[in-house]
Design an enzyme around this catalytic site. Structure first.
Site, mmCIF file in Angstrom:
data_model
loop_
_atom_site.group_PDB
_atom_site.id
_atom_site.type_symbol
_atom_site.label_atom_id
_atom_site.label_comp_id
_atom_site.label_asym_id
_atom_site.label_seq_id
_atom_site.Cartn_x
_atom_site.Cartn_y
_atom_site.Cartn_z
ATOM 1 N N SER A 39 0.875 -1.175 0.000
ATOM 2 C CA SER A 39 0.000 0.000 0.000
ATOM 3 C C SER A 39 0.913 1.225 0.000
ATOM 4 C CB SER A 39 -0.950 -0.035 1.195
ATOM 5 O OG SER A 39 -0.373 0.470 2.351
ATOM 6 N N HIS A 151 -3.403 -5.792 3.033
ATOM 7 C CA HIS A 151 -2.574 -6.846 3.614
ATOM 8 C C HIS A 151 -3.379 -8.084 4.003
ATOM 9 C CE1 HIS A 151 0.291 -3.367 4.915
ATOM 10 N NE2 HIS A 151 0.378 -3.635 3.635
ATOM 11 N N GLN A 159 -6.313 -0.663 7.565
ATOM 12 C CA GLN A 159 -5.240 -1.610 7.272
ATOM 13 C C GLN A 159 -4.609 -2.273 8.506
ATOM 14 O OE1 GLN A 159 -2.282 -0.648 4.013
ATOM 15 N NE2 GLN A 159 -0.929 -0.436 5.775
ATOM 16 N N GLU A 160 -4.444 -1.480 9.588
ATOM 17 C CA GLU A 160 -3.660 -2.020 10.714
ATOM 18 C C GLU A 160 -4.263 -1.669 12.076
ATOM 19 O OE1 GLU A 160 0.438 -0.794 10.216
ATOM 20 O OE2 GLU A 160 0.335 -1.179 8.053
ATOM 21 N N GLU A 203 1.557 -8.884 7.427
ATOM 22 C CA GLU A 203 2.437 -8.450 8.512
ATOM 23 C C GLU A 203 2.306 -9.331 9.751
ATOM 24 O OE1 GLU A 203 2.102 -4.214 9.058
ATOM 25 O OE2 GLU A 203 2.995 -3.814 7.095
ATOM 26 N N ASP A 240 -3.560 2.197 11.793
ATOM 27 C CA ASP A 240 -3.177 2.762 10.495
ATOM 28 C C ASP A 240 -4.361 2.541 9.552
ATOM 29 O OD1 ASP A 240 -2.127 3.619 8.119
ATOM 30 O OD2 ASP A 240 -0.482 2.158 8.032
ATOM 31 N N GLU A 283 -2.801 6.754 12.008
ATOM 32 C CA GLU A 283 -1.936 6.985 10.847
ATOM 33 C C GLU A 283 -2.775 7.076 9.574
ATOM 34 O OE1 GLU A 283 1.172 4.039 10.836
ATOM 35 O OE2 GLU A 283 1.470 4.149 8.676
ATOM 36 N N ASP A 311 2.108 8.878 6.888
ATOM 37 C CA ASP A 311 2.932 7.864 6.208
ATOM 38 C C ASP A 311 2.845 8.128 4.703
ATOM 39 O OD1 ASP A 311 4.145 5.593 5.151
ATOM 40 O OD2 ASP A 311 2.546 4.229 5.739
ATOM 41 N N LYS A 336 10.374 5.459 6.691
ATOM 42 C CA LYS A 336 10.628 4.230 5.926
ATOM 43 C C LYS A 336 11.752 4.503 4.940
ATOM 44 C CE LYS A 336 5.870 2.393 5.846
ATOM 45 N NZ LYS A 336 4.586 2.454 5.099
ATOM 46 N N HIS A 364 9.022 -0.801 9.172
ATOM 47 C CA HIS A 364 9.225 -1.848 8.156
ATOM 48 C C HIS A 364 8.272 -1.608 6.981
ATOM 49 C CE1 HIS A 364 5.601 -4.459 9.627
ATOM 50 N NE2 HIS A 364 5.319 -3.181 9.606
ATOM 51 N N ARG A 365 8.280 -2.530 6.007
ATOM 52 C CA ARG A 365 7.266 -2.566 4.948
ATOM 53 C C ARG A 365 6.519 -3.893 5.031
ATOM 54 N NH1 ARG A 365 7.535 1.904 1.504
ATOM 55 N NH2 ARG A 365 5.334 1.332 1.337
ATOM 56 N N SER A 366 5.396 -3.976 4.328
ATOM 57 C CA SER A 366 4.653 -5.245 4.363
ATOM 58 C C SER A 366 5.425 -6.360 3.661
ATOM 59 C CB SER A 366 3.270 -5.067 3.753
ATOM 60 O OG SER A 366 3.355 -4.543 2.448
ATOM 61 N N LYS A 387 7.678 0.317 14.170
ATOM 62 C CA LYS A 387 6.572 -0.495 13.656
ATOM 63 C C LYS A 387 7.197 -1.663 12.917
ATOM 64 C CE LYS A 387 3.003 0.673 11.009
ATOM 65 N NZ LYS A 387 2.176 1.412 10.008
HETATM 66 P P1 PGA Z 1 3.089 -1.112 2.998
HETATM 67 O O1 PGA Z 1 2.186 -0.784 4.258
HETATM 68 O O2 PGA Z 1 4.416 -1.531 3.471
HETATM 69 O O3 PGA Z 1 2.315 -2.214 2.280
HETATM 70 O O4 PGA Z 1 3.132 0.146 2.172
HETATM 71 C C1 PGA Z 1 2.710 -0.286 5.457
HETATM 72 C C2 PGA Z 1 2.014 0.961 5.929
HETATM 73 O O5 PGA Z 1 1.114 1.504 5.273
HETATM 74 O O6 PGA Z 1 2.364 1.459 7.005
HETATM 75 ZN ZN ZN Z 2 0.976 3.251 6.862
#
Ligand code: PGA
Ligand code: ZN
Length: 423
Positions: A39, A151, A159-160, A203, A240, A283, A311, A336, A364-366, A387
């Site tokens: 994402s 994810h 998402q999170e 994740e 997030d 986020e 982000d 990131k 991190h990333r996914s 994270k």
């Molecule tokens: P991504 O998601 O690593 O798939 O971009 C992580 C985030 O949005 O924090």
């Molecule tokens: Zn994010």
């Protein structure tokens, strides 16, 4: 001085190709792996991928060639301890704003491998090489234990859903307690929805069949309580939304749980959620160009001590952070390295945020690898938060396990950020 740089195509945690780079001098050789998001923010630097061939054209053989054909020549003979100079050489060799010529992934692989080689050359741990002298701070982890959005395939739009173990004395205690909550959450989901729903997303968080964000927050609260911990005391909750993924730009509406929200309605939704639950960080609450709605939410949440975190809005880009600072859009940022493509710019971005009183969360990333670079980076930056996903799956635990190791190496000469990150 650099004598050789080699690059390889390896697999990331999604089974997609990514890059590993190794830098050699006469006396040392250090390597680093590059992560990859799903994402992604619109303004992230470009990833150099093959576009054709196996694995859906996601191969990075062009990036491997770029290291060999261009970057090596430009960097051969350079001192690995001159990180800024090396990153600047790569930036001018690339010459584009979005690093599309060499590829942000290619440049980051080299940049991180250079730092690791310098640490090895100078016989230092990576966090110590990057962070110099002075007391170190172990970051409070943001653990994503319910996955939604891109994810997962449960249909949960946000998402999170993260637990943040703020009320513990050490990093290790905090991770241990988080793992207890993670296992308890699995039991609760199994009981409520059946064992088939305890599979995990990209994740490492669970993907229960729920679509209402508040129901996900309540699941976290139940798991925290059932583990014998106090919600809002031992653990905070963080979200997030990654809202660009459920925003319809043409219609100007966000679709959550089958219902359409205008931005003012979504803002009300967040305020209600935050009033009812100990959500201390949100986020990407609005889509990645809407600095104004971020500012509105931030002005309301600042008084309540709740972070509004950028982000996709900022993509670790100092220029976008400048705009957010002017407008008061955020009280926190995600850091990131692969969104911007060099270690030097990553460090500049986080220092710029922290000097402006903005909280920084290294992330991190996914799509990850077993490389724990960001664990060392966070300790070096003393930013106080990281994270890195659920306390499960090797590419996530590699970061947490490295932090456990660093805490032990520092044996009493470090502090765990815990609740203080939020103050
Ligand atoms: P991504 O998601 O690593 O798939 O971009 C992580 C985030 O949005 O924090
Ligand atoms: Zn994010």
């Amino acid at each position: 001085a650099i004598t050789e740089i080699s690059a390889y195509e390896i697999l990331d945690s999604r089974g997609d190709p990514t890059l590993r780079v190794c830098v050699s001098t006469k006396k040392a050789r250090g390597c680093a792996n590059v992560p990859s998001g799903l994402s992604k923010g619109k303004h992230e630097v470009a990833e150099l991928r093959d576009g054709i061939g196996k694995l859906g054209g996601k191969g990075v053989s062009k990036a491997v060639e770029t290291v060999k054909d261009y970057i090596l020549q430009a960097l051969v003979g350079e001192d690995v301890r001159e990180q800024q100079k090396i990153d600047r050489i790569m930036m001018s060799l690339d010459g584009t704003e979005d690093k599309s010529k060499l590829g942000g992934n290619t440049m980051l692989g080299v940049s991180l491998a250079v730092a690791r080689t310098a640490a090895i050359l100078t016989s230092q741990e990576l966090y110590s090489y990057l962070g110099g002298v002075g007391e170190f701070i172990l970051p409070v982890p943001f653990l994503n234990i319910i996955n939604g959005g891109k994810h997962a395939s449960s249909g949960l739009d946000f998402q999170e859903f993260m637990i943040v173990p703020v009320g513990f004395d050490t990093f290790k205690d905090a991770i241990w307690a988080s793992s207890e909550v993670y296992h308890k959450l699995k039991e609760i989901i199994k009981e409520k929805y059946g064992g088939i729903h305890t599979s995990v997303g990209d994740e490492g968080g669970f993907t229960p069949p729920i679509r209402d964000p508040e129901a996900a927050v309540i699941l976290l609260e139940d798991a925290i309580k059932a583990s014998g911990y106090a919600v809002g005391d031992n653990f905070y909750i963080a979200i997030d939304a990654a809202s660009s993924n459920f925003y319809n730009e043409e219609k100007g509406v966000y679709t959550v749980n089958g219902k359409n929200y205008r931005k003012d309605e979504l803002l009300e939704f967040y305020l209600k959620l935050i009033d009812a639950h100990p959500v201390k960080s949100i986020e990407d609450p609005f889509y990645e160009e809407d600095f104004e709605s971020f500012s509105e939410l931030n002005s309301k949440l600042r008084k309540k001590g709740v972070l509004v975190v950028g982000d996709d809005l900022l993509t670790t880009n100092p220029k976008r952070l400048e705009k957010a600072l002017e407008k008061g859009s955020v009280s926190g940022v995600i850091v990131k390295p692969n969104q911007i493509g060099t270690l030097t710019e990553t460090i500049r971005f986080s220092e710029m945020a922290m000097h402006s009183g903005i909280k920084a969360i290294v992330s991190h990333r996914s799509g990850e690898t077993d490389d724990p670079f960001i664990a060392d980076l966070s300790v070096a930056l003393r930013n106080g938060a990281i994270k890195a996903g659920a306390p499960c799956r090797g590419e996530r635990t590699s970061k947490y396990n490295r932090l456990i190791e660093i805490e032990s190496l520092l044996s009493g000469y470090s502090e765990f950020a815990g609740r203080r990150f939020f103050i």
